[in-house]
Design a protein around this motif. Structure first.
Motif, PDB file in Angstrom:
ATOM      1  N   GLU A  46       0.872  -1.191   0.038  1.00  0.00           N
ATOM      2  CA  GLU A  46      -0.050  -0.434   0.144  1.00  0.00           C
ATOM      3  C   GLU A  46       0.902   1.270  -0.073  1.00  0.00           C
ATOM      4  OE1 GLU A  46      -3.109  -0.081   3.084  1.00  0.00           O
ATOM      5  OE2 GLU A  46      -3.994  -1.826   2.665  1.00  0.00           O
ATOM      6  N   GLU A  47       1.854   0.890   1.033  1.00  0.00           N
ATOM      7  CA  GLU A  47       2.385   3.013   1.131  1.00  0.00           C
ATOM      8  C   GLU A  47       3.381   2.536  -0.367  1.00  0.00           C
ATOM      9  OE1 GLU A  47       5.990   4.414   3.736  1.00  0.00           O
ATOM     10  OE2 GLU A  47       5.390   2.599   3.857  1.00  0.00           O
ATOM     11  N   GLU A  48       4.334   1.494  -0.773  1.00  0.00           N
ATOM     12  CA  GLU A  48       4.712   1.607  -1.861  1.00  0.00           C
ATOM     13  C   GLU A  48       3.536   2.445  -2.948  1.00  0.00           C
ATOM     14  OE1 GLU A  48       6.945  -1.830  -2.669  1.00  0.00           O
ATOM     15  OE2 GLU A  48       8.749  -0.735  -1.750  1.00  0.00           O
ATOM     16  N   ILE A  53       2.066   6.612  -6.754  1.00  0.00           N
ATOM     17  CA  ILE A  53       0.964   7.655  -7.191  1.00  0.00           C
ATOM     18  C   ILE A  53       1.675   9.323  -7.457  1.00  0.00           C
ATOM     19  CG2 ILE A  53      -1.530   8.067  -8.169  1.00  0.00           C
ATOM     20  CD1 ILE A  53      -1.446   4.939  -7.460  1.00  0.00           C
ATOM     21  N   GLN A  54       1.973   9.315  -6.072  1.00  0.00           N
ATOM     22  CA  GLN A  54       1.760  10.418  -6.342  1.00  0.00           C
ATOM     23  C   GLN A  54       2.703  11.145  -6.571  1.00  0.00           C
ATOM     24  OE1 GLN A  54      -0.209  12.068  -3.857  1.00  0.00           O
ATOM     25  NE2 GLN A  54      -0.803  10.371  -3.526  1.00  0.00           N
ATOM     26  N   TRP A  59       4.903  15.013 -11.105  1.00  0.00           N
ATOM     27  CA  TRP A  59       5.765  15.319 -12.151  1.00  0.00           C
ATOM     28  C   TRP A  59       4.775  15.482 -12.720  1.00  0.00           C
ATOM     29  CZ3 TRP A  59       4.495  13.789 -17.048  1.00  0.00           C
ATOM     30  CH2 TRP A  59       6.377  14.083 -17.878  1.00  0.00           C
ATOM     31  N   PHE A  60       3.928  15.284 -12.968  1.00  0.00           N
ATOM     32  CA  PHE A  60       2.237  15.618 -14.502  1.00  0.00           C
ATOM     33  C   PHE A  60       2.384  17.250 -13.962  1.00  0.00           C
ATOM     34  CE2 PHE A  60      -2.694  14.943 -15.923  1.00  0.00           C
ATOM     35  CZ  PHE A  60      -1.941  14.929 -16.395  1.00  0.00           C
ATOM     36  N   TRP A  61       1.983  17.286 -12.562  1.00  0.00           N
ATOM     37  CA  TRP A  61       1.438  19.467 -12.462  1.00  0.00           C
ATOM     38  C   TRP A  61       2.543  20.020 -12.642  1.00  0.00           C
ATOM     39  CZ3 TRP A  61      -1.911  22.742 -11.582  1.00  0.00           C
ATOM     40  CH2 TRP A  61      -1.762  23.531 -11.445  1.00  0.00           C
ATOM     41  N   VAL A  80       2.454   5.153 -14.496  1.00  0.00           N
ATOM     42  CA  VAL A  80       2.888   4.631 -12.804  1.00  0.00           C
ATOM     43  C   VAL A  80       3.375   3.137 -13.221  1.00  0.00           C
ATOM     44  CG1 VAL A  80       0.814   3.151 -11.751  1.00  0.00           C
ATOM     45  CG2 VAL A  80       0.590   5.250 -11.675  1.00  0.00           C
ATOM     46  N   LYS A  81       3.091   2.605 -14.602  1.00  0.00           N
ATOM     47  CA  LYS A  81       3.322   1.237 -14.928  1.00  0.00           C
ATOM     48  C   LYS A  81       5.238   1.370 -14.757  1.00  0.00           C
ATOM     49  CE  LYS A  81       4.546  -2.639 -17.937  1.00  0.00           C
ATOM     50  NZ  LYS A  81       3.621  -2.982 -19.028  1.00  0.00           N
ATOM     51  N   TYR A  82       6.142   2.180 -15.621  1.00  0.00           N
ATOM     52  CA  TYR A  82       7.144   2.696 -15.243  1.00  0.00           C
ATOM     53  C   TYR A  82       7.556   3.600 -13.697  1.00  0.00           C
ATOM     54  CZ  TYR A  82       6.140   1.293 -19.767  1.00  0.00           C
ATOM     55  OH  TYR A  82       5.935  -0.456 -20.914  1.00  0.00           O
TER      56      TYR A  82
END
Length: 204
Positions: A46-48, A53-54, A59-61, A80-82
């Motif tokens: 869960e943490e990873e 994702i965060q 990076w997206f923003w 997310v995958k990479y």
């Protein structure tokens, strides 16, 4: 309710490029549950998953003005995958993760989305090329002509074709490098595109 719920992903992406934080929030709210499920199928932590994702959304923003997106879900899924690829490689649990069976539908769907989006990114780049460079690239990469065949078809020397392709592929590597996680895709699967591996930044 912000009123942004009625916007489609393409409209939200355009608003995001203009710095609209509400659009960014709607994108996050709309896709976070799916991205978390996708990540958890792969890494089961869960943490990873949350951290990965965060990092992607941060990076997206920060890179919103540089984004070239036609399918937002595909773009975020690939990112997310990479990001998880980096996490897994650095993890002490990587052997256990690699040995665990990951649902085929999860991986095949994400791979298909990633490849489609990558092709769109490359097509956008090709449209920026000068006419002759564009023609040579398309003959080489889409019609699979050899340098010799291209030279004969266009009435130029084989060396000119080789030089043009070298310049174009160098520009493409730079272009993808600016888009960060796409350069990871190229680094992992360079043979699929006939391009040498990139020097990938570490801050994806």
């Amino acid at each position: 309710m912000t009123g942004y719920e009625s916007y489609n992903d393409q409209e939200l992406t355009e608003l995001l490029r203009l710095g609209d934080r509400t659009a960014f929030g709607e994108i996050y709210a709309r896709h976070i549950a799916y991205l978390y499920r996708f990540a958890f199928h792969i890494i089961r932590d869960e943490e990873e998953c949350t951290d990965a994702i965060q990092d992607v959304f941060t990076w997206f923003w920060e890179n919103r003005e540089k984004l070239h997106i036609t399918n937002l879900k595909a773009y975020l899924t690939a990112a997310v995958k990479y990001k998880l690829t980096r996490v897994i490689v650095a993890s002490k649990r990587k052997e256990a993760i690699f040995c665990r069976e990951i649902p085929v539908e999860v991986m095949s769907q994400s791979d298909d989305l990633a490849v489609k989006e990558l092709r769109t990114v490359i097509n956008d780049f090709v449209q920026t090329l000068p006419p002759r460079a564009k023609e040579i690239y398309l003959l080489s990469r889409e019609q699979f002509f050899s340098n010799k065949e291209i030279a004969a078809r266009l009435g130029i020397s084989e060396k000119t074709v080789e030089n043009q392709m070298t310049i174009t592929l160098r520009k493409l590597r730079v272009y993808l490098g600016k888009l960060s996680f796409w350069s990871i895709f190229y680094k992992i699967f360079p043979a699929a595109w006939g391009i040498a591996p990139l020097n990938v930044p570490n801050n994806v």
